[in-house]
Motif scaffolding. Structure first.
Motif, mmCIF file in Angstrom:
data_model
loop_
_atom_site.group_PDB
_atom_site.id
_atom_site.type_symbol
_atom_site.label_atom_id
_atom_site.label_comp_id
_atom_site.label_asym_id
_atom_site.label_seq_id
_atom_site.Cartn_x
_atom_site.Cartn_y
_atom_site.Cartn_z
ATOM 1 N N VAL A 30 0.857 -1.178 0.000
ATOM 2 C CA VAL A 30 0.000 0.000 0.000
ATOM 3 C C VAL A 30 0.899 1.234 0.000
ATOM 4 N N ALA A 41 0.743 4.638 6.327
ATOM 5 C CA ALA A 41 0.485 3.337 5.707
ATOM 6 C C ALA A 41 0.027 2.324 6.765
ATOM 7 N N ALA A 44 -3.543 3.233 7.719
ATOM 8 C CA ALA A 44 -4.495 2.777 6.700
ATOM 9 C C ALA A 44 -4.729 1.278 6.818
ATOM 10 N N ALA A 45 -3.673 0.519 7.082
ATOM 11 C CA ALA A 45 -3.814 -0.929 7.258
ATOM 12 C C ALA A 45 -4.673 -1.241 8.467
ATOM 13 N N VAL A 72 -8.656 -4.478 -0.459
ATOM 14 C CA VAL A 72 -8.103 -3.453 -1.354
ATOM 15 C C VAL A 72 -9.014 -2.232 -1.360
ATOM 16 N N LEU A 75 -8.530 -0.235 1.764
ATOM 17 C CA LEU A 75 -7.278 0.536 1.740
ATOM 18 C C LEU A 75 -7.446 1.839 0.959
ATOM 19 N N TYR A 76 -8.085 1.755 -0.210
ATOM 20 C CA TYR A 76 -8.328 2.976 -0.979
ATOM 21 C C TYR A 76 -9.215 3.938 -0.194
ATOM 22 N N ALA A 80 -5.166 5.353 0.569
ATOM 23 C CA ALA A 80 -4.076 4.853 -0.277
ATOM 24 C C ALA A 80 -4.214 5.409 -1.691
ATOM 25 N N VAL A 83 -2.515 0.484 -4.504
ATOM 26 C CA VAL A 83 -2.380 -0.820 -3.859
ATOM 27 C C VAL A 83 -1.894 -1.758 -4.950
#
Length: 104
Positions: A30, A41, A44-45, A72, A75-76, A80, A83
């Motif tokens: 990411v 990062a 976000a995870a 995914v 994450l966006y 992010a 990815v």
């Protein structure tokens, strides 16, 4: 002649996009935007409820454990900008295992 070159460029671009695409059940990398703060990062995870395997030295890139399509998307949604498949990122990054706090 220029049409053939343009078509070739499109094909090369599509191949690059496919090479970066994350696969279901595989580790992903990411990437946060350049203006993100160090550690974004990992945040976000955490927001996407995904496990961190390694973190880039700048804290704006992380490699995450196996992810599915909904991961995914999360994450966006967490900010992010990209990815991608982790194999591509590992070739370009210096990563280290995530630091954990130890109880005193």
């Amino acid at each position: 002649m220029w049409q053939a070159l343009a078509f070739g460029g499109v094909l090369v671009g599509m191949a690059g996009i496919l090479a970066l695409a994350p696969r279901d059940g595989a580790q992903v990398a990411v990437f946060m935007p350049p203006w993100a703060e160090q550690g974004d990062a990992m945040r976000a995870a955490a927001a996407a409820r995904l496990d961190v395997v390694a973190v880039g030295s700048n804290g704006r890139v992380a490699i995450l454990a196996a992810v599915d399509r909904s991961g995914v998307s999360r994450l966006y949604a967490s900010g992010a900008v990209l990815v991608a498949d982790a194999a591509i990122a590992r070739a370009c990054l210096t990563t280290e295992p995530p630091k954990t706090e130890q109880a005193a």
